[in-house]
Design an enzyme around this catalytic site. Structure first.
Site, PDB file in Angstrom:
ATOM      1  N   ASN A   1       0.833  -1.201   0.000  1.00 42.59           N
ATOM      2  CA  ASN A   1       0.000   0.000   0.000  1.00 42.59           C
ATOM      3  C   ASN A   1       0.868   1.251   0.000  1.00 42.59           C
ATOM      4  O   ASN A   1       2.033   1.215   0.407  1.00 42.59           O
ATOM      5  CB  ASN A   1      -0.938   0.007   1.213  1.00 42.59           C
ATOM      6  CG  ASN A   1      -0.213   0.195   2.523  1.00 42.59           C
ATOM      7  OD1 ASN A   1       0.228  -0.778   3.141  1.00 42.59           O
ATOM      8  ND2 ASN A   1      -0.057   1.427   2.973  1.00 42.59           N
TER       9      ASN A   1
ATOM     10  N   THR B   1       1.058   5.280   1.529  1.00 34.49           N
ATOM     11  CA  THR B   1       0.595   5.950   2.749  1.00 34.49           C
ATOM     12  C   THR B   1       0.503   7.450   2.513  1.00 34.49           C
ATOM     13  O   THR B   1       1.412   8.058   1.956  1.00 34.49           O
ATOM     14  CB  THR B   1       1.558   5.661   3.927  1.00 34.49           C
ATOM     15  OG1 THR B   1       1.614   4.255   4.125  1.00 34.49           O
ATOM     16  CG2 THR B   1       1.058   6.310   5.212  1.00 34.49           C
TER      17      THR B   1
ATOM     18  N   ASN C   1      -4.160   5.521  14.841  1.00 34.53           N
ATOM     19  CA  ASN C   1      -3.084   5.488  15.842  1.00 34.53           C
ATOM     20  C   ASN C   1      -3.572   5.815  17.253  1.00 34.53           C
ATOM     21  O   ASN C   1      -3.013   6.686  17.922  1.00 34.53           O
ATOM     22  CB  ASN C   1      -1.938   6.437  15.457  1.00 34.53           C
ATOM     23  CG  ASN C   1      -1.172   5.981  14.226  1.00 34.53           C
ATOM     24  OD1 ASN C   1      -1.315   6.556  13.144  1.00 34.53           O
ATOM     25  ND2 ASN C   1      -0.388   4.922  14.356  1.00 34.53           N
TER      26      ASN C   1
ATOM     27  N   ASP D   1      -5.892   4.925   9.403  1.00 35.14           N
ATOM     28  CA  ASP D   1      -5.146   4.586  10.616  1.00 35.14           C
ATOM     29  C   ASP D   1      -5.280   5.730  11.602  1.00 35.14           C
ATOM     30  O   ASP D   1      -4.836   6.844  11.334  1.00 35.14           O
ATOM     31  CB  ASP D   1      -3.668   4.348  10.280  1.00 35.14           C
ATOM     32  CG  ASP D   1      -2.882   3.810  11.471  1.00 35.14           C
ATOM     33  OD1 ASP D   1      -3.456   3.714  12.589  1.00 35.14           O
ATOM     34  OD2 ASP D   1      -1.689   3.479  11.299  1.00 35.14           O
TER      35      ASP D   1
ATOM     36  N   GLU E   1      -7.506   1.125  11.224  1.00 38.90           N
ATOM     37  CA  GLU E   1      -6.424   0.620  12.062  1.00 38.90           C
ATOM     38  C   GLU E   1      -6.422   1.340  13.410  1.00 38.90           C
ATOM     39  O   GLU E   1      -6.516   2.568  13.466  1.00 38.90           O
ATOM     40  CB  GLU E   1      -5.115   0.911  11.314  1.00 38.90           C
ATOM     41  CG  GLU E   1      -3.996  -0.051  11.582  1.00 38.90           C
ATOM     42  CD  GLU E   1      -2.864   0.182  10.572  1.00 38.90           C
ATOM     43  OE1 GLU E   1      -3.082   0.009   9.354  1.00 38.90           O
ATOM     44  OE2 GLU E   1      -1.759   0.540  11.007  1.00 38.90           O
TER      45      GLU E   1
ATOM     46  N   LYS F   1      -3.312   4.036   2.397  1.00 36.99           N
ATOM     47  CA  LYS F   1      -3.644   4.209   3.807  1.00 36.99           C
ATOM     48  C   LYS F   1      -3.518   5.682   4.140  1.00 36.99           C
ATOM     49  O   LYS F   1      -2.535   6.316   3.759  1.00 36.99           O
ATOM     50  CB  LYS F   1      -2.672   3.392   4.658  1.00 36.99           C
ATOM     51  CG  LYS F   1      -2.806   3.652   6.143  1.00 36.99           C
ATOM     52  CD  LYS F   1      -2.141   2.572   6.951  1.00 36.99           C
ATOM     53  CE  LYS F   1      -0.913   3.078   7.678  1.00 36.99           C
ATOM     54  NZ  LYS F   1      -0.389   2.071   8.607  1.00 36.99           N
TER      55      LYS F   1
ATOM     56  N   LYS G   1       4.425  -6.156  12.853  1.00 37.16           N
ATOM     57  CA  LYS G   1       5.692  -5.468  12.619  1.00 37.16           C
ATOM     58  C   LYS G   1       6.782  -6.357  13.193  1.00 37.16           C
ATOM     59  O   LYS G   1       6.973  -6.376  14.409  1.00 37.16           O
ATOM     60  CB  LYS G   1       5.704  -4.128  13.360  1.00 37.16           C
ATOM     61  CG  LYS G   1       4.700  -3.098  12.864  1.00 37.16           C
ATOM     62  CD  LYS G   1       4.702  -1.916  13.829  1.00 37.16           C
ATOM     63  CE  LYS G   1       4.197  -0.635  13.196  1.00 37.16           C
ATOM     64  NZ  LYS G   1       2.836  -0.704  12.689  1.00 37.16           N
TER      65      LYS G   1
ATOM     66  N   ASP H   1      -3.073  -2.700  15.664  1.00 34.83           N
ATOM     67  CA  ASP H   1      -1.658  -2.460  15.385  1.00 34.83           C
ATOM     68  C   ASP H   1      -0.894  -2.279  16.701  1.00 34.83           C
ATOM     69  O   ASP H   1      -0.250  -3.215  17.189  1.00 34.83           O
ATOM     70  CB  ASP H   1      -1.506  -1.232  14.471  1.00 34.83           C
ATOM     71  CG  ASP H   1      -0.060  -0.979  14.062  1.00 34.83           C
ATOM     72  OD1 ASP H   1       0.813  -1.767  14.463  1.00 34.83           O
ATOM     73  OD2 ASP H   1       0.210   0.000  13.337  1.00 34.83           O
TER      74      ASP H   1
ATOM     75  N   LYS I   1      -3.820   8.636   7.302  1.00 38.39           N
ATOM     76  CA  LYS I   1      -3.866   8.872   8.739  1.00 38.39           C
ATOM     77  C   LYS I   1      -5.086   9.722   9.077  1.00 38.39           C
ATOM     78  O   LYS I   1      -5.345  10.725   8.407  1.00 38.39           O
ATOM     79  CB  LYS I   1      -2.594   9.613   9.178  1.00 38.39           C
ATOM     80  CG  LYS I   1      -1.313   8.804   8.975  1.00 38.39           C
ATOM     81  CD  LYS I   1      -1.124   7.792  10.077  1.00 38.39           C
ATOM     82  CE  LYS I   1       0.190   7.037   9.906  1.00 38.39           C
ATOM     83  NZ  LYS I   1       0.374   6.021  10.945  1.00 38.39           N
TER      84      LYS I   1
HETATM   85 MG   LIG Z   1      -0.696   1.734  12.341  1.00 41.26          MG
END
Ligand SMILES: [Mg+2]
Length: 371
Positions: free
Chosen positions: A136, A138, A196, A194, A220, A163, A269, A245, A165
């Protein structure tokens, strides 16, 4: 066959754009490269790059732990490599520092795969292994016009999954960015968001419902890493698939996510988990529980990213593009690295990790030799 020398060298690589973290914006990625050399002239490489706010380790603590741990690795014979990888979680100086464990785990895997004459991905994944890994793109948290521009550019280059944010802004601002992105890339491109950990459960449900019209692939980490109950509620009530994540810290946390039905997807990860062996264990939890896996990086150097790419390739065909094409976030790198072509990254075909560092990199390195 045995390990006759270890080298350890710090690095610092500036990021092109500041990256949001739990500890504020990150502007450079600092890490350590470990090299393990055997008496056959092979070198295995590993990378330890703690991400601020992702776990408790720091650049100095990872380096100090590695210096001590390497004393136990130099002199190791080939028949002890697998046992040493398994024992990293109890090796006192680095037991609590996942990225330091990942560096040694990766360097040993590199040597093992080189000894087998196989690319690391193939060594890990056998006949299932992909040659080209779908990845992907970002999009950072930038103004809608810039979002549209970056999205259109990625899609023109063949990327079919993006993706972006979200969180850390009003619902309206996030919606404007998503509207700009969807408008620029058309209906066929997959868009994942995402957050976070930015939202509480109520806010996450409200935000994701407001984004329903943009056809999200998944969201995410909508809520705090430890709030699995909240995440399960968001999963049930938002109408959007959820990926964990920051919540995926080790095998146990992966199991808890599964038991609590808190996510559909686990983000893996390898560096944050302590290496390839740990990543494989989390993969087993996911496949037992019917969860999908998406492999990503910690924005580390070409060495650590190569390990993530090999691991992603070793999984074979999976439903989601992987987040391993993060080299573009760095202004410069330690070595040449694969770049995505038409949305896919080619796995190096050389035996092992397939990464070589220039000799100059090792000047003034901390060196430990077999006595
Ligand atoms: Mg993430």
């Amino acid at each position: 066959m045995s390990i006759v020398r270890a080298r350890l060298k710090p690095y610092s690589l500036p990021l092109r754009d500041p990256w949001p973290s739990q500890d504020g914006d990150v502007t450079e990625r600092k890490g350590w490269i470990v090299a393990l050399e055997d008496d056959q002239g092979r070198t295995g490489l590993g990378d330890a790059a703690p991400f601020p706010g992702f776990g408790l380790e720091t650049h100095p603590s990872a380096g100090a732990g590695l210096k001590l741990a390497l004393k136990r690795i130099v002199g190791l014979r080939r028949d002890g490599y697998a046992g040493a990888i398994a024992d990293l979680t109890v090796l006192a100086p680095i037991a609590a520092t996942a990225t330091a464990r990942a560096a040694i785990d990766c360097a040993l895997h590199d040597l093992i795969a080189q000894g087998a004459g196989l690319p690391l991905a193939r060594y890990l994944g056998g006949s299932e292994t992909l040659r080209l890994v779908p990845v992907n793109g970002t999009i950072p948290r930038v103004a809608p016009a810039r979002v549209a521009e970056l999205g259109a550019r990625a899609v023109a280059a063949g990327i079919d999954t993006l993706k972006i944010k979200v969180g850390g802004a009003s619902i309206q601002e996030d919606q404007e960015r998503l509207r700009a992105l969807r408008g620029a890339v058309g209906p066929a491109v997959k868009i994942r968001v995402d957050a976070n950990e930015a939202w509480n459960p109520d806010r996450a449900i409200e935000s994701l419902r407001a984004m329903a019209g943009f056809d999200l692939e998944y969201a995410e980490q909508p809520v705090a890493a430890e709030d699995l109950e909240g995440m399960a509620r968001v999963r049930k009530e938002s109408g959007v698939r959820i990926a964990a994540d920051e919540s995926v810290r080790d095998i146990k946390s992966a199991e808890m996510i599964h038991y609590r039905s808190a996510a559909d997807i686990l983000i893996v990860k390898p560096m944050a988990l302590g290496g390839l062996r740990a990543a494989r264990s989390v993969q087993n939890v996911a496949s037992d529980g019917g969860l999908a896996i998406v492999v990503t990086t910690l924005l580390e150097s070409a060495v650590g990213r190569a390990a993530a790419l090999h691991f992603a390739a070793s999984l074979g065909e999976t439903p989601y593009a992987h987040g391993v094409a993060t080299g573009g976030a760095l202004e410069r790198d330690l070595a040449d690295a694969p770049v995505p072509v038409r949305g896919r990254m080619a796995v190096p075909l050389l035996p092992g990790l397939g990464v070589t560092l220039p000799d100059a990199f090792w000047s003034d390195a901390y060196t430990l030799e077999e006595e």
